[in-house]
Design a protein around this motif. Structure first.
Motif, PDB file in Angstrom:
ATOM      1  N   GLN A  80     -27.380  20.109 -32.800  1.00  0.00           N
ATOM      2  CA  GLN A  80     -28.687  20.396 -33.377  1.00  0.00           C
ATOM      3  C   GLN A  80     -29.201  19.198 -34.165  1.00  0.00           C
ATOM      4  OE1 GLN A  80     -28.340  23.962 -35.686  1.00  0.00           O
ATOM      5  NE2 GLN A  80     -28.224  25.305 -33.895  1.00  0.00           N
ATOM      6  N   LEU A  81     -28.291  18.493 -34.841  1.00  0.00           N
ATOM      7  CA  LEU A  81     -28.691  17.294 -35.585  1.00  0.00           C
ATOM      8  C   LEU A  81     -29.174  16.213 -34.627  1.00  0.00           C
ATOM      9  CD1 LEU A  81     -28.894  15.803 -38.279  1.00  0.00           C
ATOM     10  CD2 LEU A  81     -26.511  15.099 -37.996  1.00  0.00           C
ATOM     11  N   CYS A  82     -28.462  16.010 -33.518  1.00  0.00           N
ATOM     12  CA  CYS A  82     -28.895  15.026 -32.501  1.00  0.00           C
ATOM     13  C   CYS A  82     -30.277  15.382 -31.972  1.00  0.00           C
ATOM     14  CB  CYS A  82     -27.894  14.968 -31.355  1.00  0.00           C
ATOM     15  SG  CYS A  82     -26.293  14.243 -31.767  1.00  0.00           S
ATOM     16  N   SER A  83     -30.480  16.669 -31.696  1.00  0.00           N
ATOM     17  CA  SER A  83     -31.772  17.110 -31.170  1.00  0.00           C
ATOM     18  C   SER A  83     -32.883  16.874 -32.187  1.00  0.00           C
ATOM     19  CB  SER A  83     -31.689  18.592 -30.799  1.00  0.00           C
ATOM     20  OG  SER A  83     -32.927  19.054 -30.306  1.00  0.00           O
ATOM     21  N   MET A  84     -32.632  17.172 -33.453  1.00  0.00           N
ATOM     22  CA  MET A  84     -33.652  16.984 -34.482  1.00  0.00           C
ATOM     23  C   MET A  84     -34.021  15.516 -34.638  1.00  0.00           C
ATOM     24  SD  MET A  84     -33.591  17.850 -38.544  1.00  0.00           S
ATOM     25  CE  MET A  84     -32.927  16.235 -38.920  1.00  0.00           C
ATOM     26  N   LEU A  85     -33.003  14.627 -34.570  1.00  0.00           N
ATOM     27  CA  LEU A  85     -33.234  13.193 -34.733  1.00  0.00           C
ATOM     28  C   LEU A  85     -33.671  12.527 -33.434  1.00  0.00           C
ATOM     29  CD1 LEU A  85     -30.119  12.273 -36.935  1.00  0.00           C
ATOM     30  CD2 LEU A  85     -32.469  12.676 -37.692  1.00  0.00           C
ATOM     31  N   ASN A  86     -33.664  13.298 -32.333  1.00  0.00           N
ATOM     32  CA  ASN A  86     -34.022  12.765 -31.015  1.00  0.00           C
ATOM     33  C   ASN A  86     -33.132  11.578 -30.642  1.00  0.00           C
ATOM     34  OD1 ASN A  86     -35.481  12.751 -28.612  1.00  0.00           O
ATOM     35  ND2 ASN A  86     -36.993  11.316 -29.388  1.00  0.00           N
ATOM     36  N   MET A  87     -31.828  11.748 -30.865  1.00  0.00           N
ATOM     37  CA  MET A  87     -30.854  10.712 -30.563  1.00  0.00           C
ATOM     38  C   MET A  87     -29.783  11.299 -29.651  1.00  0.00           C
ATOM     39  SD  MET A  87     -30.407   8.985 -34.352  1.00  0.00           S
ATOM     40  CE  MET A  87     -29.386   7.644 -33.726  1.00  0.00           C
ATOM     41  N   SER A  88     -29.245  10.437 -28.747  1.00  0.00           N
ATOM     42  CA  SER A  88     -28.223  10.923 -27.827  1.00  0.00           C
ATOM     43  C   SER A  88     -26.888  11.132 -28.533  1.00  0.00           C
ATOM     44  CB  SER A  88     -28.050   9.934 -26.666  1.00  0.00           C
ATOM     45  OG  SER A  88     -27.676   8.651 -27.140  1.00  0.00           O
ATOM     46  N   GLY A 152     -27.272   0.410 -17.357  1.00  0.00           N
ATOM     47  CA  GLY A 152     -27.467   1.534 -16.463  1.00  0.00           C
ATOM     48  C   GLY A 152     -26.540   2.675 -16.755  1.00  0.00           C
ATOM     49  N   ARG A 153     -25.239   2.395 -16.897  1.00  0.00           N
ATOM     50  CA  ARG A 153     -24.285   3.468 -17.155  1.00  0.00           C
ATOM     51  C   ARG A 153     -24.571   4.135 -18.479  1.00  0.00           C
ATOM     52  NH1 ARG A 153     -19.384   5.413 -15.727  1.00  0.00           N
ATOM     53  NH2 ARG A 153     -18.021   6.171 -17.398  1.00  0.00           N
ATOM     54  N   ASP A 154     -24.871   3.314 -19.487  1.00  0.00           N
ATOM     55  CA  ASP A 154     -25.153   3.885 -20.810  1.00  0.00           C
ATOM     56  C   ASP A 154     -26.396   4.760 -20.775  1.00  0.00           C
ATOM     57  OD1 ASP A 154     -22.961   2.707 -22.043  1.00  0.00           O
ATOM     58  OD2 ASP A 154     -24.032   0.836 -22.343  1.00  0.00           O
ATOM     59  N   ASN A 155     -27.406   4.328 -19.970  1.00  0.00           N
ATOM     60  CA  ASN A 155     -28.620   5.118 -19.879  1.00  0.00           C
ATOM     61  C   ASN A 155     -28.342   6.477 -19.247  1.00  0.00           C
ATOM     62  OD1 ASN A 155     -30.167   3.116 -21.015  1.00  0.00           O
ATOM     63  ND2 ASN A 155     -30.736   2.191 -19.072  1.00  0.00           N
ATOM     64  N   LYS A 156     -27.470   6.502 -18.223  1.00  0.00           N
ATOM     65  CA  LYS A 156     -27.118   7.771 -17.598  1.00  0.00           C
ATOM     66  C   LYS A 156     -26.345   8.644 -18.577  1.00  0.00           C
ATOM     67  CE  LYS A 156     -26.140   7.778 -13.288  1.00  0.00           C
ATOM     68  NZ  LYS A 156     -25.485   7.592 -11.963  1.00  0.00           N
ATOM     69  N   ASP A 157     -25.402   8.041 -19.300  1.00  0.00           N
ATOM     70  CA  ASP A 157     -24.653   8.794 -20.310  1.00  0.00           C
ATOM     71  C   ASP A 157     -25.590   9.334 -21.388  1.00  0.00           C
ATOM     72  OD1 ASP A 157     -22.362   8.263 -18.937  1.00  0.00           O
ATOM     73  OD2 ASP A 157     -21.717   6.616 -20.222  1.00  0.00           O
ATOM     74  N   ALA A 158     -26.578   8.528 -21.762  1.00  0.00           N
ATOM     75  CA  ALA A 158     -27.529   8.957 -22.790  1.00  0.00           C
ATOM     76  C   ALA A 158     -28.345  10.145 -22.303  1.00  0.00           C
ATOM     77  CB  ALA A 158     -28.448   7.797 -23.175  1.00  0.00           C
ATOM     78  N   ARG A 159     -28.697  10.163 -21.025  1.00  0.00           N
ATOM     79  CA  ARG A 159     -29.459  11.294 -20.495  1.00  0.00           C
ATOM     80  C   ARG A 159     -28.611  12.571 -20.482  1.00  0.00           C
ATOM     81  NH1 ARG A 159     -32.240   9.042 -15.082  1.00  0.00           N
ATOM     82  NH2 ARG A 159     -30.254   7.940 -14.971  1.00  0.00           N
ATOM     83  N   VAL A 160     -27.342  12.438 -20.115  1.00  0.00           N
ATOM     84  CA  VAL A 160     -26.445  13.597 -20.167  1.00  0.00           C
ATOM     85  C   VAL A 160     -26.301  14.082 -21.611  1.00  0.00           C
ATOM     86  CG1 VAL A 160     -24.082  14.403 -19.791  1.00  0.00           C
ATOM     87  CG2 VAL A 160     -25.177  12.933 -18.092  1.00  0.00           C
ATOM     88  N   ALA A 161     -26.186  13.124 -22.551  1.00  0.00           N
ATOM     89  CA  ALA A 161     -26.085  13.498 -23.967  1.00  0.00           C
ATOM     90  C   ALA A 161     -27.337  14.225 -24.430  1.00  0.00           C
ATOM     91  CB  ALA A 161     -25.838  12.251 -24.820  1.00  0.00           C
ATOM     92  N   ARG A 162     -28.498  13.783 -23.948  1.00  0.00           N
ATOM     93  CA  ARG A 162     -29.744  14.455 -24.321  1.00  0.00           C
ATOM     94  C   ARG A 162     -29.786  15.885 -23.771  1.00  0.00           C
ATOM     95  NH1 ARG A 162     -35.118  11.452 -23.083  1.00  0.00           N
ATOM     96  NH2 ARG A 162     -35.843  13.357 -24.112  1.00  0.00           N
ATOM     97  N   ILE A 163     -29.255  16.064 -22.550  1.00  0.00           N
ATOM     98  CA  ILE A 163     -29.185  17.414 -21.978  1.00  0.00           C
ATOM     99  C   ILE A 163     -28.310  18.305 -22.860  1.00  0.00           C
ATOM    100  CG2 ILE A 163     -28.407  18.769 -20.003  1.00  0.00           C
ATOM    101  CD1 ILE A 163     -29.053  16.380 -18.230  1.00  0.00           C
TER     102      ILE A 163
END
Length: 446
Positions: A80-88, A152-163
């Motif tokens: 919830q903290l990650c979501s509030m801060l909009n961070m992966s 590239g890999r970090d960006n994909k990991d970041a998208r999974v983290a955002r999910i």
């Protein structure tokens, strides 16, 4: 609409076992009284009264309680903290040897949150929310580790983290693959494949297990009714929860609660620990207020009054030259100059890429941005101090740590080229202000 509510809980410890596990939550350990030893990520440390220890998500901590140890653990929901801060991902750095004003402010906010949390006042809910928000603001402003990873890999990991952040921050509401896909501007099929590959299970299966794990925790830790637990964790009805829970764990929520009720602590002992912690925190608060009152006490002797002598400073440091070309900065500078009776404005790096002045042949320089600055100074009867030394533009995170630094002066191949620029600039000034026919009365003699 961005979600700003964050779930948290407070546990009062007098036994070591409560932290002998890894948790996704971010945990703040505050020693209310006594001493304890803590092993965190292979490092052993000693904590005393009023010390703070921050345990990041998925860090393993072992607490060895000394005699009369009493500690409070504030657990903040990580996703919830990650979501509030909009961070992966979110990670903090706070050492036990930390000192200074920021650490003192954090300690005071922790004490205030614990006092509000333990208060029996039914109207303290808004105060509790405000204190928690202020605590999170202080943590993220002063102790957050900012990641600079890319690729590239970090960006994909970041998208999974955002999910994951979105799911964990909204698991109690209706969730769909389409809603998550909209958050990432991807197609539902792409999100489904990405999630399946990263997590090893489907989207809906993960959400169902997440909700059921939260239900298990509430069944063990609280006395909330089954209906409330069902609704709070995303199940439409208690019967829907019963069906899913029995299919996953082989028993109903009621049967599970009876079989797994907490027996590790005596309820009376837990209540005594809570009351003792509250008494100590209230005493600490009274002492803190008393010390603050002593610090701000002012004694004035009107018999020794004397006229105040104004401290005069005729020069105002503005900064890099390009700042003074901004209309907002000019308004602020003019306000300060009039208020403080400033006579000189000091700027540096007047010849830089931001001022559109790059290397070139004599007489082929663009002084248009500098002209705006010169006109501003002439129109407002301010004298310009041009500092030609090479200086940096800095923004400081603290007195010791520099987080941003840049230097953009024009590079010259030779001293002759540098002198040629100065000659061109001086000649340009003479031509410009002669043709503008300014009255001599508009200039102050240096």
């Amino acid at each position: 609409m961005k979600k700003h509510s964050i779930s948290y809980r407070v546990d009062i410890l007098s036994q070591p076992h409560a932290l002998c596990r890894t948790s996704a939550d971010i945990r703040i350990v505050y020693v209310v009284d006594g001493k304890c030893a803590v092993s965190l990520s292979g490092e052993r440390m000693q904590l005393g009264k009023s010390d703070i220890l921050l345990i990041n998500s998925n860090e393993h901590a072992q607490v060895e309680a000394a005699e009369n140890m009493l500690a409070a653990v504030i657990s903040i929901e990580y996703y919830q903290l990650c979501s509030m801060l909009n961070m992966s991902s979110v990670r903090f750095f706070l050492t036990t040897a930390e000192t200074g004003q920021k650490y003192s402010a954090l300690k005071s906010q922790i004490q205030d949150l614990l006092l509000t949390y333990m208060s029996e006042d039914r109207m303290s809910g808004y105060k509790e929310l405000g204190t928690l928000s202020l605590l999170i603001y202080t943590l993220t402003t002063n102790f957050l580790i900012v990641s600079t990873a890319s690729g590239g890999r970090d960006n994909k990991d970041a998208r999974v983290a955002r999910i994951l952040n979105y799911i964990h921050g909204n698991y109690s509401a209706e969730l769909s693959l389409n809603a998550v896909a909209e958050q990432l501007f991807l197609s539902p099929s792409s999100v489904s494949r990405m999630f399946q590959k990263a997590m090893g299970q489907g989207f809906n299966s993960y959400i169902r297990q997440l909700r059921l794990e939260h239900v298990k925790l509430e069944l063990q830790e609280t006395e909330h009714p089954i209906t409330r637990i069902a609704i709070d964790n995303g199940f439409s009805t208690p019967s829907a929860l019963n069906k899913a829970f029995k299919a996953e764990f082989g028993s109903t929520p009621t049967e599970y609660r009876e079989a797994h009720a907490r027996t590790d602590r005596n309820p009376l002992s837990a209540q005594m620990d809570r009351e003792k912690a509250l008494q100590i925190l209230q005493a600490d608060q009274r002492l803190r207020i008393s010390e603050l009152g002593q610090q701000i006490t002012v004694h004035a002797d009107i018999g020794r009054m004397a006229p105040w002598k104004k401290w005069e400073n005729k020069l105002l440091n503005v900064g890099p030259a390009h700042l003074l070309s901004s209309a907002n900065m000019q308004r602020q500078v003019l306000f300060l100059a009039n208020t403080l009776e400033v006579e000189y404005l000091r700027i540096w790096n007047p010849f830089s890429a931001k001022m559109m002045i790059c290397g070139g042949k004599k007489g082929e320089y663009n002084f248009s941005f500098l002209d705006e600055i010169l006109d501003f100074c002439v129109d407002n009867r301010l004298k310009l101090f041009l500092d030609l030394a090479r200086r940096k533009e800095n923004a400081m995170a603290s007195e010791k740590q520099e987080i941003y630094s840049s230097e953009e002066p024009t590079e010259f191949e030779s001293a002759e080229e540098w002198l040629g620029l100065l000659d061109s600039f001086l000649a340009h000034i003479r031509r410009r202000y002669k043709t503008r026919q300014y009255s001599a009365s508009r200039f102050k003699k240096p």
